[in-house]
Design a protein around this motif. Structure first.
Motif, PDB file in Angstrom:
ATOM      1  N   ASN A  57      -9.834  44.335  12.651  1.00 23.70           N
ATOM      2  CA  ASN A  57     -10.196  42.988  13.047  1.00 23.70           C
ATOM      3  C   ASN A  57     -10.294  42.943  14.560  1.00 23.70           C
ATOM      4  O   ASN A  57      -9.521  43.605  15.252  1.00 23.70           O
ATOM      5  CB  ASN A  57      -9.172  41.962  12.564  1.00 23.70           C
ATOM      6  CG  ASN A  57      -9.251  41.708  11.079  1.00 23.70           C
ATOM      7  OD1 ASN A  57     -10.177  41.065  10.605  1.00 23.70           O
ATOM      8  ND2 ASN A  57      -8.277  42.219  10.340  1.00 23.70           N
ATOM      9  N   TYR A  58     -11.234  42.150  15.050  1.00 25.35           N
ATOM     10  CA  TYR A  58     -11.446  42.029  16.481  1.00 25.35           C
ATOM     11  C   TYR A  58     -11.551  40.578  16.885  1.00 25.35           C
ATOM     12  O   TYR A  58     -12.075  39.743  16.141  1.00 25.35           O
ATOM     13  CB  TYR A  58     -12.731  42.734  16.911  1.00 25.35           C
ATOM     14  CG  TYR A  58     -12.739  44.221  16.702  1.00 25.35           C
ATOM     15  CD1 TYR A  58     -12.263  45.074  17.700  1.00 25.35           C
ATOM     16  CD2 TYR A  58     -13.224  44.777  15.530  1.00 25.35           C
ATOM     17  CE1 TYR A  58     -12.267  46.445  17.520  1.00 25.35           C
ATOM     18  CE2 TYR A  58     -13.232  46.151  15.342  1.00 25.35           C
ATOM     19  CZ  TYR A  58     -12.754  46.981  16.341  1.00 25.35           C
ATOM     20  OH  TYR A  58     -12.765  48.340  16.160  1.00 25.35           O
ATOM     21  N   ALA A  59     -11.056  40.298  18.072  1.00 26.25           N
ATOM     22  CA  ALA A  59     -11.314  38.999  18.659  1.00 26.25           C
ATOM     23  C   ALA A  59     -12.800  38.884  18.953  1.00 26.25           C
ATOM     24  O   ALA A  59     -13.461  39.870  19.301  1.00 26.25           O
ATOM     25  CB  ALA A  59     -10.508  38.822  19.942  1.00 26.25           C
ATOM     26  N   ASP A  60     -13.330  37.685  18.810  1.00 25.97           N
ATOM     27  CA  ASP A  60     -14.756  37.487  19.053  1.00 25.97           C
ATOM     28  C   ASP A  60     -15.162  37.905  20.464  1.00 25.97           C
ATOM     29  O   ASP A  60     -16.281  38.382  20.674  1.00 25.97           O
ATOM     30  CB  ASP A  60     -15.135  36.024  18.817  1.00 25.97           C
ATOM     31  CG  ASP A  60     -15.125  35.640  17.349  1.00 25.97           C
ATOM     32  OD1 ASP A  60     -15.057  34.431  17.064  1.00 25.97           O
ATOM     33  OD2 ASP A  60     -15.195  36.539  16.489  1.00 25.97           O
ATOM     34  N   SER A  61     -14.259  37.742  21.403  1.00 27.63           N
ATOM     35  CA  SER A  61     -14.574  38.034  22.788  1.00 27.63           C
ATOM     36  C   SER A  61     -14.776  39.522  23.070  1.00 27.63           C
ATOM     37  O   SER A  61     -15.368  39.880  24.085  1.00 27.63           O
ATOM     38  CB  SER A  61     -13.482  37.485  23.711  1.00 27.63           C
ATOM     39  OG  SER A  61     -12.227  38.055  23.398  1.00 27.63           O
ATOM     40  N   VAL A  62     -14.287  40.377  22.188  1.00 27.26           N
ATOM     41  CA  VAL A  62     -14.400  41.817  22.416  1.00 27.26           C
ATOM     42  C   VAL A  62     -15.232  42.514  21.363  1.00 27.26           C
ATOM     43  O   VAL A  62     -15.520  43.714  21.502  1.00 27.26           O
ATOM     44  CB  VAL A  62     -13.016  42.491  22.499  1.00 27.26           C
ATOM     45  CG1 VAL A  62     -12.140  41.793  23.522  1.00 27.26           C
ATOM     46  CG2 VAL A  62     -12.332  42.510  21.137  1.00 27.26           C
ATOM     47  N   LYS A  63     -15.629  41.806  20.341  1.00 27.70           N
ATOM     48  CA  LYS A  63     -16.389  42.407  19.255  1.00 27.70           C
ATOM     49  C   LYS A  63     -17.679  43.019  19.783  1.00 27.70           C
ATOM     50  O   LYS A  63     -18.423  42.392  20.527  1.00 27.70           O
ATOM     51  CB  LYS A  63     -16.679  41.359  18.183  1.00 27.70           C
ATOM     52  CG  LYS A  63     -17.190  41.921  16.865  1.00 27.70           C
ATOM     53  CD  LYS A  63     -17.273  40.833  15.797  1.00 27.70           C
ATOM     54  CE  LYS A  63     -15.909  40.240  15.489  1.00 27.70           C
ATOM     55  NZ  LYS A  63     -15.968  39.218  14.407  1.00 27.70           N
ATOM     56  N   GLY A  64     -17.922  44.245  19.388  1.00 25.99           N
ATOM     57  CA  GLY A  64     -19.095  44.960  19.849  1.00 25.99           C
ATOM     58  C   GLY A  64     -18.876  45.749  21.117  1.00 25.99           C
ATOM     59  O   GLY A  64     -19.699  46.612  21.461  1.00 25.99           O
ATOM     60  N   ARG A  65     -17.785  45.469  21.823  1.00 20.53           N
ATOM     61  CA  ARG A  65     -17.486  46.176  23.062  1.00 20.53           C
ATOM     62  C   ARG A  65     -16.273  47.086  22.934  1.00 20.53           C
ATOM     63  O   ARG A  65     -16.217  48.135  23.565  1.00 20.53           O
ATOM     64  CB  ARG A  65     -17.242  45.188  24.207  1.00 20.53           C
ATOM     65  CG  ARG A  65     -18.436  44.294  24.517  1.00 20.53           C
ATOM     66  CD  ARG A  65     -18.196  43.486  25.790  1.00 20.53           C
ATOM     67  NE  ARG A  65     -17.054  42.585  25.654  1.00 20.53           N
ATOM     68  CZ  ARG A  65     -15.960  42.627  26.413  1.00 20.53           C
ATOM     69  NH1 ARG A  65     -15.859  43.531  27.383  1.00 20.53           N
ATOM     70  NH2 ARG A  65     -14.976  41.755  26.226  1.00 20.53           N
ATOM     71  N   PHE A  66     -15.306  46.658  22.150  1.00 22.67           N
ATOM     72  CA  PHE A  66     -14.079  47.425  21.965  1.00 22.67           C
ATOM     73  C   PHE A  66     -14.064  48.049  20.583  1.00 22.67           C
ATOM     74  O   PHE A  66     -14.616  47.494  19.625  1.00 22.67           O
ATOM     75  CB  PHE A  66     -12.846  46.527  22.110  1.00 22.67           C
ATOM     76  CG  PHE A  66     -12.589  46.003  23.489  1.00 22.67           C
ATOM     77  CD1 PHE A  66     -13.505  46.158  24.515  1.00 22.67           C
ATOM     78  CD2 PHE A  66     -11.395  45.343  23.753  1.00 22.67           C
ATOM     79  CE1 PHE A  66     -13.256  45.663  25.787  1.00 22.67           C
ATOM     80  CE2 PHE A  66     -11.133  44.845  25.020  1.00 22.67           C
ATOM     81  CZ  PHE A  66     -12.065  45.003  26.038  1.00 22.67           C
ATOM     82  N   SER A  67     -13.407  49.174  20.479  1.00 20.23           N
ATOM     83  CA  SER A  67     -13.245  49.846  19.198  1.00 20.23           C
ATOM     84  C   SER A  67     -11.812  50.336  19.055  1.00 20.23           C
ATOM     85  O   SER A  67     -11.313  51.060  19.917  1.00 20.23           O
ATOM     86  CB  SER A  67     -14.219  51.017  19.073  1.00 20.23           C
ATOM     87  OG  SER A  67     -14.064  51.677  17.835  1.00 20.23           O
ATOM     88  N   ILE A  68     -11.170  49.934  17.981  1.00 19.36           N
ATOM     89  CA  ILE A  68      -9.800  50.338  17.725  1.00 19.36           C
ATOM     90  C   ILE A  68      -9.791  51.455  16.689  1.00 19.36           C
ATOM     91  O   ILE A  68     -10.592  51.460  15.755  1.00 19.36           O
ATOM     92  CB  ILE A  68      -8.943  49.138  17.260  1.00 19.36           C
ATOM     93  CG1 ILE A  68      -7.461  49.502  17.216  1.00 19.36           C
ATOM     94  CG2 ILE A  68      -9.426  48.611  15.913  1.00 19.36           C
ATOM     95  CD1 ILE A  68      -6.550  48.298  16.986  1.00 19.36           C
ATOM     96  N   SER A  69      -8.900  52.393  16.870  1.00 13.54           N
ATOM     97  CA  SER A  69      -8.774  53.491  15.934  1.00 13.54           C
ATOM     98  C   SER A  69      -7.331  53.979  15.928  1.00 13.54           C
ATOM     99  O   SER A  69      -6.543  53.618  16.795  1.00 13.54           O
ATOM    100  CB  SER A  69      -9.733  54.639  16.281  1.00 13.54           C
ATOM    101  OG  SER A  69      -9.440  55.171  17.559  1.00 13.54           O
ATOM    102  N   ARG A  70      -7.002  54.785  14.956  1.00 13.50           N
ATOM    103  CA  ARG A  70      -5.664  55.346  14.901  1.00 13.50           C
ATOM    104  C   ARG A  70      -5.694  56.730  14.292  1.00 13.50           C
ATOM    105  O   ARG A  70      -6.537  57.037  13.445  1.00 13.50           O
ATOM    106  CB  ARG A  70      -4.700  54.425  14.128  1.00 13.50           C
ATOM    107  CG  ARG A  70      -5.079  54.184  12.676  1.00 13.50           C
ATOM    108  CD  ARG A  70      -4.235  53.069  12.062  1.00 13.50           C
ATOM    109  NE  ARG A  70      -2.841  53.463  11.884  1.00 13.50           N
ATOM    110  CZ  ARG A  70      -1.859  52.640  11.519  1.00 13.50           C
ATOM    111  NH1 ARG A  70      -2.121  51.349  11.333  1.00 13.50           N
ATOM    112  NH2 ARG A  70      -0.625  53.096  11.368  1.00 13.50           N
ATOM    113  N   ASP A  71      -4.778  57.547  14.733  1.00 14.07           N
ATOM    114  CA  ASP A  71      -4.587  58.886  14.213  1.00 14.07           C
ATOM    115  C   ASP A  71      -3.185  58.915  13.641  1.00 14.07           C
ATOM    116  O   ASP A  71      -2.209  59.066  14.377  1.00 14.07           O
ATOM    117  CB  ASP A  71      -4.763  59.933  15.311  1.00 14.07           C
ATOM    118  CG  ASP A  71      -4.707  61.353  14.789  1.00 14.07           C
ATOM    119  OD1 ASP A  71      -4.111  61.591  13.726  1.00 14.07           O
ATOM    120  OD2 ASP A  71      -5.269  62.239  15.452  1.00 14.07           O
TER     121      ASP A  71
END
Length: 118
Positions: free
Chosen positions: A58-72
């Protein structure tokens, strides 16, 4: 006991990129959501992005398309890839992990400063 340590913050020009890391130690919940939150001076802490142990994001609208979250999960590390940074992204960024099941248990990291110059 869970410890979260953020890294990767710094000073970057508008339009630039930065990658934040959150390293978790200790025994975290198998069913959990990890996330990035940020807080600017005089502002309330806000959610930036979250990712569950199952991979739902899930992303805040303000960062959607610019930020990418991931996990290892093998490395117990979460990342936030930030691109097209804007001055309004300037804040202290905090990593957290929370238990999905009740009761809710939340751990926070110490935060890492991100400053975006105009």
């Amino acid at each position: 006991q869970v410890q979260l340590v953020e890294s990767g913050g710094g000073l970057v020009q508008a339009g630039g990129s930065l990658r934040l890391s959150c390293a978790a130690s200790g025994s975290i919940f198998s069913a959990n959501v990890m996330g990035w939150y940020r807080q600017a001076p005089g502002k309330q802490r806000e959610m930036v992005a979250t990712i569950s142990s199952g991979g739902n994001t899930n992303y805040a609208d303000s960062v959607k398309g610019r930020f990418s979250i991931s996990r290892d999960n093998a490395k117990n590390t979460m990342y936030l890839q930030m691109s097209s940074l804007k001055p309004e992204d300037t804040a202290i960024y905090y990593c957290n992990v929370r238990r999905i099941a009740l009761p809710t248990i939340i751990y926070w990291g110490q935060g890492t400063q991100v400053t975006v110059s105009s």
